[in-house]
Motif scaffolding. Structure first.
Motif, PDB file in Angstrom:
ATOM      1  N   ASP A 429      16.998 -35.466 -91.441  1.00  0.00           N
ATOM      2  CA  ASP A 429      17.871 -36.187 -90.512  1.00  0.00           C
ATOM      3  C   ASP A 429      19.048 -35.319 -90.071  1.00  0.00           C
ATOM      4  OD1 ASP A 429      16.233 -38.394 -90.700  1.00  0.00           O
ATOM      5  OD2 ASP A 429      17.502 -39.472 -92.120  1.00  0.00           O
ATOM      6  N   TYR A 430      19.556 -34.510 -91.004  1.00  0.00           N
ATOM      7  CA  TYR A 430      20.655 -33.602 -90.674  1.00  0.00           C
ATOM      8  C   TYR A 430      20.181 -32.499 -89.733  1.00  0.00           C
ATOM      9  CZ  TYR A 430      23.585 -29.448 -91.461  1.00  0.00           C
ATOM     10  OH  TYR A 430      24.344 -28.313 -91.287  1.00  0.00           O
ATOM     11  N   VAL A 431      19.010 -31.949 -89.980  1.00  0.00           N
ATOM     12  CA  VAL A 431      18.492 -30.853 -89.161  1.00  0.00           C
ATOM     13  C   VAL A 431      18.310 -31.280 -87.710  1.00  0.00           C
ATOM     14  CG1 VAL A 431      16.441 -29.406 -88.760  1.00  0.00           C
ATOM     15  CG2 VAL A 431      17.432 -29.564 -91.053  1.00  0.00           C
ATOM     16  N   VAL A 432      17.874 -32.521 -87.492  1.00  0.00           N
ATOM     17  CA  VAL A 432      17.635 -32.991 -86.112  1.00  0.00           C
ATOM     18  C   VAL A 432      18.802 -33.825 -85.580  1.00  0.00           C
ATOM     19  CG1 VAL A 432      15.141 -32.904 -86.393  1.00  0.00           C
ATOM     20  CG2 VAL A 432      16.352 -35.038 -86.889  1.00  0.00           C
ATOM     21  N   ASP A 433      19.960 -33.746 -86.245  1.00  0.00           N
ATOM     22  CA  ASP A 433      21.211 -34.356 -85.770  1.00  0.00           C
ATOM     23  C   ASP A 433      21.208 -35.879 -85.787  1.00  0.00           C
ATOM     24  OD1 ASP A 433      22.403 -31.869 -85.313  1.00  0.00           O
ATOM     25  OD2 ASP A 433      21.575 -31.736 -83.292  1.00  0.00           O
ATOM     26  N   LYS A 434      20.399 -36.478 -86.648  1.00  0.00           N
ATOM     27  CA  LYS A 434      20.476 -37.930 -86.809  1.00  0.00           C
ATOM     28  C   LYS A 434      21.692 -38.325 -87.633  1.00  0.00           C
ATOM     29  CE  LYS A 434      15.652 -39.383 -86.320  1.00  0.00           C
ATOM     30  NZ  LYS A 434      14.519 -40.082 -86.997  1.00  0.00           N
ATOM     31  N   ILE A 435      22.064 -37.462 -88.550  1.00  0.00           N
ATOM     32  CA  ILE A 435      23.261 -37.691 -89.358  1.00  0.00           C
ATOM     33  C   ILE A 435      24.029 -36.378 -89.447  1.00  0.00           C
ATOM     34  CG2 ILE A 435      22.286 -39.572 -90.738  1.00  0.00           C
ATOM     35  CD1 ILE A 435      21.768 -37.615 -92.997  1.00  0.00           C
ATOM     36  N   THR A 436      25.308 -36.471 -89.808  1.00  0.00           N
ATOM     37  CA  THR A 436      26.139 -35.272 -89.946  1.00  0.00           C
ATOM     38  C   THR A 436      25.915 -34.634 -91.314  1.00  0.00           C
ATOM     39  OG1 THR A 436      28.008 -36.460 -90.912  1.00  0.00           O
ATOM     40  CG2 THR A 436      27.892 -36.341 -88.486  1.00  0.00           C
ATOM     41  N   LEU A 437      26.411 -33.430 -91.480  1.00  0.00           N
ATOM     42  CA  LEU A 437      26.338 -32.771 -92.784  1.00  0.00           C
ATOM     43  C   LEU A 437      27.100 -33.576 -93.827  1.00  0.00           C
ATOM     44  CD1 LEU A 437      25.550 -30.418 -94.609  1.00  0.00           C
ATOM     45  CD2 LEU A 437      27.599 -29.202 -93.821  1.00  0.00           C
ATOM     46  N   ASP A 438      28.273 -34.095 -93.464  1.00  0.00           N
ATOM     47  CA  ASP A 438      29.053 -34.896 -94.419  1.00  0.00           C
ATOM     48  C   ASP A 438      28.253 -36.113 -94.888  1.00  0.00           C
ATOM     49  OD1 ASP A 438      31.220 -33.217 -94.349  1.00  0.00           O
ATOM     50  OD2 ASP A 438      32.347 -34.398 -92.886  1.00  0.00           O
ATOM     51  N   GLU A 439      27.575 -36.769 -93.952  1.00  0.00           N
ATOM     52  CA  GLU A 439      26.771 -37.944 -94.314  1.00  0.00           C
ATOM     53  C   GLU A 439      25.603 -37.553 -95.212  1.00  0.00           C
ATOM     54  OE1 GLU A 439      27.262 -40.916 -90.479  1.00  0.00           O
ATOM     55  OE2 GLU A 439      26.009 -39.127 -90.272  1.00  0.00           O
ATOM     56  N   ALA A 440      24.933 -36.464 -94.876  1.00  0.00           N
ATOM     57  CA  ALA A 440      23.780 -36.017 -95.664  1.00  0.00           C
ATOM     58  C   ALA A 440      24.201 -35.633 -97.077  1.00  0.00           C
ATOM     59  CB  ALA A 440      23.100 -34.831 -94.976  1.00  0.00           C
ATOM     60  N   ILE A 441      25.309 -34.918 -97.162  1.00  0.00           N
ATOM     61  CA  ILE A 441      25.808 -34.489 -98.481  1.00  0.00           C
ATOM     62  C   ILE A 441      26.217 -35.699 -99.317  1.00  0.00           C
ATOM     63  CG2 ILE A 441      27.726 -33.327 -99.635  1.00  0.00           C
ATOM     64  CD1 ILE A 441      25.735 -31.323 -98.673  1.00  0.00           C
ATOM     65  N   LYS A 442      26.936 -36.643 -98.729  1.00  0.00           N
ATOM     66  CA  LYS A 442      27.380 -37.823 -99.479  1.00  0.00           C
ATOM     67  C   LYS A 442      26.192 -38.652 -99.966  1.00  0.00           C
ATOM     68  CE  LYS A 442      30.456 -41.838 -99.411  1.00  0.00           C
ATOM     69  NZ  LYS A 442      29.517 -42.646-100.223  1.00  0.00           N
ATOM     70  N   LYS A 443      25.233 -38.874 -99.079  1.00  0.00           N
ATOM     71  CA  LYS A 443      24.048 -39.647 -99.476  1.00  0.00           C
ATOM     72  C   LYS A 443      23.317 -38.967-100.641  1.00  0.00           C
ATOM     73  CE  LYS A 443      22.977 -41.734 -94.938  1.00  0.00           C
ATOM     74  NZ  LYS A 443      22.699 -43.129 -95.320  1.00  0.00           N
ATOM     75  N   THR A 444      23.178 -37.659-100.559  1.00  0.00           N
ATOM     76  CA  THR A 444      22.447 -36.934-101.596  1.00  0.00           C
ATOM     77  C   THR A 444      23.233 -36.887-102.895  1.00  0.00           C
ATOM     78  OG1 THR A 444      21.422 -35.571 -99.869  1.00  0.00           O
ATOM     79  CG2 THR A 444      21.245 -34.789-102.129  1.00  0.00           C
ATOM     80  N   ASN A 445      24.534 -36.680-102.801  1.00  0.00           N
ATOM     81  CA  ASN A 445      25.360 -36.657-104.005  1.00  0.00           C
ATOM     82  C   ASN A 445      25.340 -38.015-104.698  1.00  0.00           C
ATOM     83  OD1 ASN A 445      27.329 -34.614-105.274  1.00  0.00           O
ATOM     84  ND2 ASN A 445      28.505 -36.517-105.345  1.00  0.00           N
ATOM     85  N   ASP A 446      25.475 -39.081-103.921  1.00  0.00           N
ATOM     86  CA  ASP A 446      25.401 -40.436-104.486  1.00  0.00           C
ATOM     87  C   ASP A 446      24.041 -40.685-105.126  1.00  0.00           C
ATOM     88  OD1 ASP A 446      27.952 -40.899-103.571  1.00  0.00           O
ATOM     89  OD2 ASP A 446      27.338 -42.140-101.858  1.00  0.00           O
ATOM     90  N   LEU A 447      22.997 -40.215-104.467  1.00  0.00           N
ATOM     91  CA  LEU A 447      21.640 -40.389-104.994  1.00  0.00           C
ATOM     92  C   LEU A 447      21.493 -39.737-106.366  1.00  0.00           C
ATOM     93  CD1 LEU A 447      18.546 -40.982-104.671  1.00  0.00           C
ATOM     94  CD2 LEU A 447      18.402 -38.781-103.466  1.00  0.00           C
TER      95      LEU A 447
END
Length: 458
Positions: A429-447
């Motif tokens: 999703d980050y690679v194709v600009d569906k979400i920002t890097l901040d969003e991707a990092i937060k989701k993954t860190n929370d996961l």
């Protein structure tokens, strides 16, 4: 969720392996002892190397009072059967044909037999014949626990950079033997020429812990990132991890294939074979198809070490298919199965496989250093770099800073099959600009924090 519950729910994680080409093998029929003969049933996944083992064993393996019955089955069937067998303590199968992901978890769960007592009983002559020191130690370590072997590597792979020497020469470029990711990025951009149909670099982009997760996690390691500190706190939101996420996206968006997220290793291989791609980072086992008849790049591919960055060594991935013993089988069957496993992973078997096919196509790769001195291998253009890569990896030390886990392109905990796949979806999703890097990092860190909590790791 306590650790005993993690064991019970392991079935759910393993079922996800259906999409990652992970191969298992074990017995298909009930083993039995009749008329003084010990019958050991083993099932192998349906591929050429397994088929060769069945043929070679049938014609060459001799053990008094022992009959080895080998079946070659669709791997999906094996996944279901072996997971059930191992976790329920069944005795249908005597040998589990597994990878490092399973070996580490199954050894901790008591689903695999410790092989060290069997080696201790070997005669000095047999030990010398088998030559454990010749086994590639990174492969051995990947299926060991606390220094003890729980499985024997049969064949496997690491990862390295493959590049099109013709395209490099046309641009006047030189590939370093040990490149950094930054150098790879700059070279890929210089090669990239969409107007002429030339892709600078390809990597797996399809989500899945065994797809895009394989190159991506080694990239995280190379940049000095990790997924947990020693207290099992998630460490995804760090400068090192962010740098890896950004580099993965930059390469594929600025110099990669057009349909990024549709590319598995199959599409990457086809693109590289076409002659229209400059650089490809993937498994060492990918090299033979590139050199095969009909490949536009046969004889034109260069091979160098996997890219490093902040971490200078051990930046490749590692996978193998290994043979382990069912601890619930009786002692006579276990000894007979162990003896067969030793023969199937020996130098003698390697020699027999080259006699069956002198090209080396049926010879198990990445298990023994001496394999790469054989005529079938040493002349291959990728042989020397494959061995150099294999001998530089350490499954137990995946990162620059200490971590509480092992594993190079994944974390060897049961939950990673699910968590890693979710992470790669955020990456996509980050690679194709569906979400920002901040969003991707937060989701993954929370996961990953939730995995540590639910798994009672901290």
């Amino acid at each position: 969720m306590k650790r005993n519950l993690r064991v019970m729910t392991f079935f759910l994680w393993v079922n996800l392996l259906l999409a990652t080409t992970m191969v298992f093998a074990a017995g298909q029929q009930e083993v039995e002892q009749t008329g003084g003969v010990t019958v050991v049933n083993i099932a192998l996944a349906n591929n050429p190397i397994s088929q060769a083992l069945e043929k070679i064993a049938r014609e060459n393996y001799k053990a008094e009072g022992v009959e080895v019955n080998i079946s070659v089955l669709p791997e999906n069937d094996l996944i279901q059967k072996l997971t059930t067998e191992a976790s329920t303590g069944g005795t249908t199968y005597d040998v589990f044909f597994i990878g490092p992901y399973e070996a580490n978890n199954w050894a901790r769960f008591g689903w695999l037999e410790n092989l060290e007592p069997y080696f201790a009983k070997m005669s000095s002559e047999k030990k010398s014949w088998y030559d454990r020191a010749d086994l590639i130690q990174g492969m051995v370590g990947s299926v060991s626990l606390d220094g003890d072997a729980y499985a024997l590597p049969f064949y496997g792979e690491s990862s390295f950079i493959m590049y099109n020497k013709e395209l490099f020469a046309a641009k006047g470029l030189t590939m370093p033997e040990s490149p950094t990711w930054e150098q790879i990025y700059e070279l890929a951009k210089k090669i990239h020429d969409p107007a002429k149909g030339i892709v600078g670099m390809t990597m797996r982009g399809a989500p899945g812990w065994g797809m895009s997760g394989a190159p991506f996690v080694t990239m995280v390691n190379a940049f000095g990132g990790r997924f947990y500190d020693m207290e099992w706190n998630a460490t995804v939101d760090t400068p090192e991890q962010r740098a890896a996420w950004q580099m993965y996206k930059k390469i594929l968006r600025e110099a990669g294939q057009k349909d990024i997220l549709s590319y598995t290793y199959n599409e990457c291989i086809a693109l590289m074979q076409s002659g229209n791609c400059g650089i490809y980072y993937d498994a060492t086992s990918i090299a033979p198809p590139l050199e095969s008849e009909g490949s536009a790049v046969a004889g034109k591919v260069g091979y160098v070490l996997p890219p490093h960055q902040k971490m200078k060594t051990n930046t490749a991935w590692l996978w193998n298919w290994s043979m382990g013993l069912n601890p619930k089988s009786n002692d006579m069957k276990k000894q007979a199965a162990f003896d067969f496993m030793v023969w199937a992973t020996s130098k003698e078997y390697i020699k027999l496989s080259t006699e069956l096919d002198a090209s080396g196509a049926l010879t198990p790769p990445a298990s023994r250093s001496s394999t790469y001195t054989l005529d079938a291998y040493k002349s291959a253009p990728y042989a020397a770099m494959t061995l150099k890569t294999l001998e530089s990896i350490d499954f137990t030390k995946p990162t620059l800073d200490p971590v509480p886990y092992v594993g190079l392109q994944y974390i060897a905990i049961p939950e990673f099959a699910d968590a890693g796949t979710k992470m790669t979806q955020y990456l996509a999703d980050y690679v194709v600009d569906k979400i920002t890097l901040d969003e991707a990092i937060k989701k993954t860190n929370d996961l990953f924090n939730q995995v540590a909590i639910d798994g009672d790791y901290r």
